[in-house]
Motif scaffolding. Structure first.
Motif, PDB file in Angstrom:
ATOM      1  N   GLY A 273      11.650  29.777  24.785  1.00  0.00           N
ATOM      2  CA  GLY A 273      11.150  28.407  24.789  1.00  0.00           C
ATOM      3  C   GLY A 273      11.360  27.742  23.442  1.00  0.00           C
ATOM      4  N   LEU A 274      11.644  26.472  23.467  1.00  0.00           N
ATOM      5  CA  LEU A 274      11.869  25.693  22.253  1.00  0.00           C
ATOM      6  C   LEU A 274      10.619  24.870  21.991  1.00  0.00           C
ATOM      7  N   ASP A 275       9.946  25.132  20.847  1.00  0.00           N
ATOM      8  CA  ASP A 275       8.667  24.466  20.607  1.00  0.00           C
ATOM      9  C   ASP A 275       8.861  23.090  19.959  1.00  0.00           C
ATOM     10  N   SER A 276       7.762  22.465  19.579  1.00  0.00           N
ATOM     11  CA  SER A 276       7.823  21.098  19.059  1.00  0.00           C
ATOM     12  C   SER A 276       8.560  21.016  17.729  1.00  0.00           C
ATOM     13  N   ASN A 277       8.647  22.139  17.001  1.00  0.00           N
ATOM     14  CA  ASN A 277       9.403  22.184  15.737  1.00  0.00           C
ATOM     15  C   ASN A 277      10.828  22.662  15.945  1.00  0.00           C
ATOM     16  N   TYR A 278      11.258  22.702  17.194  1.00  0.00           N
ATOM     17  CA  TYR A 278      12.603  23.177  17.538  1.00  0.00           C
ATOM     18  C   TYR A 278      12.843  24.601  17.063  1.00  0.00           C
ATOM     19  N   GLN A 279      11.792  25.420  17.124  1.00  0.00           N
ATOM     20  CA  GLN A 279      11.913  26.847  16.880  1.00  0.00           C
ATOM     21  C   GLN A 279      11.949  27.554  18.232  1.00  0.00           C
ATOM     22  N   LEU A 280      12.824  28.534  18.343  1.00  0.00           N
ATOM     23  CA  LEU A 280      12.927  29.298  19.581  1.00  0.00           C
ATOM     24  C   LEU A 280      11.911  30.429  19.579  1.00  0.00           C
ATOM     25  N   ILE A 281      11.144  30.504  20.665  1.00  0.00           N
ATOM     26  CA  ILE A 281      10.210  31.602  20.878  1.00  0.00           C
ATOM     27  C   ILE A 281      10.786  32.455  22.001  1.00  0.00           C
ATOM     28  N   TRP A 282      11.061  33.727  21.688  1.00  0.00           N
ATOM     29  CA  TRP A 282      11.771  34.591  22.639  1.00  0.00           C
ATOM     30  C   TRP A 282      10.822  35.532  23.363  1.00  0.00           C
ATOM     31  N   GLY A 283      11.074  35.729  24.661  1.00  0.00           N
ATOM     32  CA  GLY A 283      10.428  36.806  25.379  1.00  0.00           C
ATOM     33  C   GLY A 283      11.112  38.128  25.053  1.00  0.00           C
ATOM     34  N   ALA A 284      10.469  39.231  25.452  1.00  0.00           N
ATOM     35  CA  ALA A 284      11.011  40.555  25.152  1.00  0.00           C
ATOM     36  C   ALA A 284      12.163  40.943  26.066  1.00  0.00           C
TER      37      ALA A 284
ATOM     38  N   THR B  38      14.357  49.489  10.326  1.00  0.00           N
ATOM     39  CA  THR B  38      15.239  50.056  11.345  1.00  0.00           C
ATOM     40  C   THR B  38      15.221  49.131  12.547  1.00  0.00           C
ATOM     41  N   SER B  39      16.392  48.635  12.930  1.00  0.00           N
ATOM     42  CA  SER B  39      16.444  47.614  13.963  1.00  0.00           C
ATOM     43  C   SER B  39      17.900  47.314  14.307  1.00  0.00           C
ATOM     44  N   VAL B  40      18.084  46.455  15.307  1.00  0.00           N
ATOM     45  CA  VAL B  40      19.391  45.864  15.567  1.00  0.00           C
ATOM     46  C   VAL B  40      19.335  44.419  15.082  1.00  0.00           C
ATOM     47  N   TYR B  41      20.291  44.076  14.238  1.00  0.00           N
ATOM     48  CA  TYR B  41      20.317  42.743  13.635  1.00  0.00           C
ATOM     49  C   TYR B  41      21.422  41.910  14.277  1.00  0.00           C
ATOM     50  N   PHE B  42      21.042  40.712  14.662  1.00  0.00           N
ATOM     51  CA  PHE B  42      22.003  39.795  15.257  1.00  0.00           C
ATOM     52  C   PHE B  42      22.123  38.541  14.403  1.00  0.00           C
ATOM     53  N   CYS B  43      23.338  38.162  14.194  1.00  0.00           N
ATOM     54  CA  CYS B  43      23.640  36.879  13.580  1.00  0.00           C
ATOM     55  C   CYS B  43      24.009  35.903  14.697  1.00  0.00           C
ATOM     56  N   ALA B  44      23.676  34.629  14.506  1.00  0.00           N
ATOM     57  CA  ALA B  44      24.026  33.606  15.487  1.00  0.00           C
ATOM     58  C   ALA B  44      24.370  32.333  14.748  1.00  0.00           C
ATOM     59  N   SER B  45      25.091  31.470  15.431  1.00  0.00           N
ATOM     60  CA  SER B  45      25.415  30.175  14.838  1.00  0.00           C
ATOM     61  C   SER B  45      25.308  29.086  15.897  1.00  0.00           C
ATOM     62  N   SER B  46      25.125  27.850  15.437  1.00  0.00           N
ATOM     63  CA  SER B  46      25.138  26.692  16.333  1.00  0.00           C
ATOM     64  C   SER B  46      25.671  25.505  15.553  1.00  0.00           C
ATOM     65  N   ASP B  47      26.269  24.566  16.254  1.00  0.00           N
ATOM     66  CA  ASP B  47      26.897  23.462  15.517  1.00  0.00           C
ATOM     67  C   ASP B  47      25.877  22.425  15.052  1.00  0.00           C
ATOM     68  N   ARG B  48      24.712  22.442  15.644  1.00  0.00           N
ATOM     69  CA  ARG B  48      23.608  21.609  15.183  1.00  0.00           C
ATOM     70  C   ARG B  48      22.357  22.485  15.169  1.00  0.00           C
ATOM     71  N   GLY B  49      21.260  21.894  14.788  1.00  0.00           N
ATOM     72  CA  GLY B  49      19.994  22.614  14.888  1.00  0.00           C
ATOM     73  C   GLY B  49      19.594  22.752  16.335  1.00  0.00           C
ATOM     74  N   LEU B  50      18.457  23.389  16.544  1.00  0.00           N
ATOM     75  CA  LEU B  50      18.048  23.721  17.902  1.00  0.00           C
ATOM     76  C   LEU B  50      17.363  22.554  18.597  1.00  0.00           C
ATOM     77  N   SER B  51      17.994  21.402  18.611  1.00  0.00           N
ATOM     78  CA  SER B  51      17.446  20.273  19.350  1.00  0.00           C
ATOM     79  C   SER B  51      18.268  20.097  20.613  1.00  0.00           C
ATOM     80  N   GLY B  52      17.626  19.689  21.659  1.00  0.00           N
ATOM     81  CA  GLY B  52      18.367  19.512  22.893  1.00  0.00           C
ATOM     82  C   GLY B  52      18.920  20.825  23.400  1.00  0.00           C
ATOM     83  N   ALA B  53      20.019  20.750  24.064  1.00  0.00           N
ATOM     84  CA  ALA B  53      20.582  21.934  24.710  1.00  0.00           C
ATOM     85  C   ALA B  53      21.546  22.665  23.803  1.00  0.00           C
ATOM     86  N   ASN B  54      21.262  22.689  22.517  1.00  0.00           N
ATOM     87  CA  ASN B  54      22.199  23.334  21.610  1.00  0.00           C
ATOM     88  C   ASN B  54      22.161  24.836  21.783  1.00  0.00           C
TER      89      ASN B  54
END
Lengths: 114, 109
Positions: B90-101, A85-101
């Motif tokens: 925060g974005l860690d060294s593996n480019y994984q996002l760690i979220w606050g509540a 039981t939760s709220v599920y969110f989908c998200a997308s990005s044009d690249r992986g999470l490097s830089g300011a993506n």
């Protein structure tokens, strides 16, 4: 339109299975499924870095995903439990999470398992 | 372990200034994000900082101190529509996002 999730609300019984659909029209390579629960930050369930390329997140147990085309990313609950039981969110990005993506999120799907 | 801490709830007055703090502990660091989330809606991107200092964007500014593992979001000239939750990630060294509540901001007239 961005990222569209269906359904927006669903009530399930324990043991049932169901699939949440996420569709994006931005030709983004990366797609993600998160869950959001009170007192917790967003937690990553699974993500995809291309068609048929997926990987597990931190809370993947009990969930599976599939991505057969760039636009769509499906999340399946195999046998629902009340802890899902939760709220599920989908998200997308044009690249992986490097830089300011930046992530673009869908409006969320509220799932209740009784 | 990795952790993001931010206050659960804050209250401020319309027209005033409020600062929402976030401290982070991540394995490596590749930047810090702030997102805004209105009740029942999707999170939307506000800011990204990877270098120390202040980034200003209209009424919203975000600050980062890498040496202190600390960030804040500054909201000026508060409007009722700013009532929302503010998520630090925060974005860690593996480019994984760690979220606050998230910090729920309540604006009073």
């Amino acid at each position: 339109a961005g990222v569209t999730q269906t359904p927006k609300f669903r009530v399930l019984k324990t043991g049932q299975s169901m699939t949440l659909l996420c569709a994006q029209d931005m030709n983004h390579e990366y797609m993600y499924w998160y869950r959001q629960d009170p007192g917790h930050g967003l937690r990553l369930i699974h993500y995809s870095y291309g068609v048929k390329d997926t990987d597990k997140g931190e809370v993947s147990d009990g969930y599976s995903v599939s991505r057969s085309k760039t636009e769509d990313f499906l999340l399946t609950l195999e046998s629902a439990t009340s802890s899902q039981t939760s709220v599920y969110f989908c998200a997308s990005s044009d690249r992986g999470l490097s830089g300011a993506n930046v992530l673009t999120f869908g409006a969320g799907s509220r799932l209740t398992v009784l | 372990g990795q952790n993001i801490d931010q206050p659960t709830e804050m209250t401020a007055t319309e027209g005033a200034i409020v600062q929402i703090n976030c401290t982070y502990q991540t394995s490596g660091f590749n930047g810090l994000f702030w997102y805004q989330q209105h009740a029942g809606e999707a999170p939307t991107f506000l800011s990204y900082n990877v270098l120390d200092g202040l980034e200003e964007k209209g009424r919203f500014s975000s600050f980062l101190s890498r040496s202190k593992g600390y960030s804040y979001l500054l909201l000026k000239e508060l409007q009722m529509k700013d009532s929302a939750s503010y998520l630090c990630a925060g974005l860690d060294s593996n480019y994984q996002l760690i979220w606050g509540a998230g910090t729920k901001l309540i604006i009073k007239p």
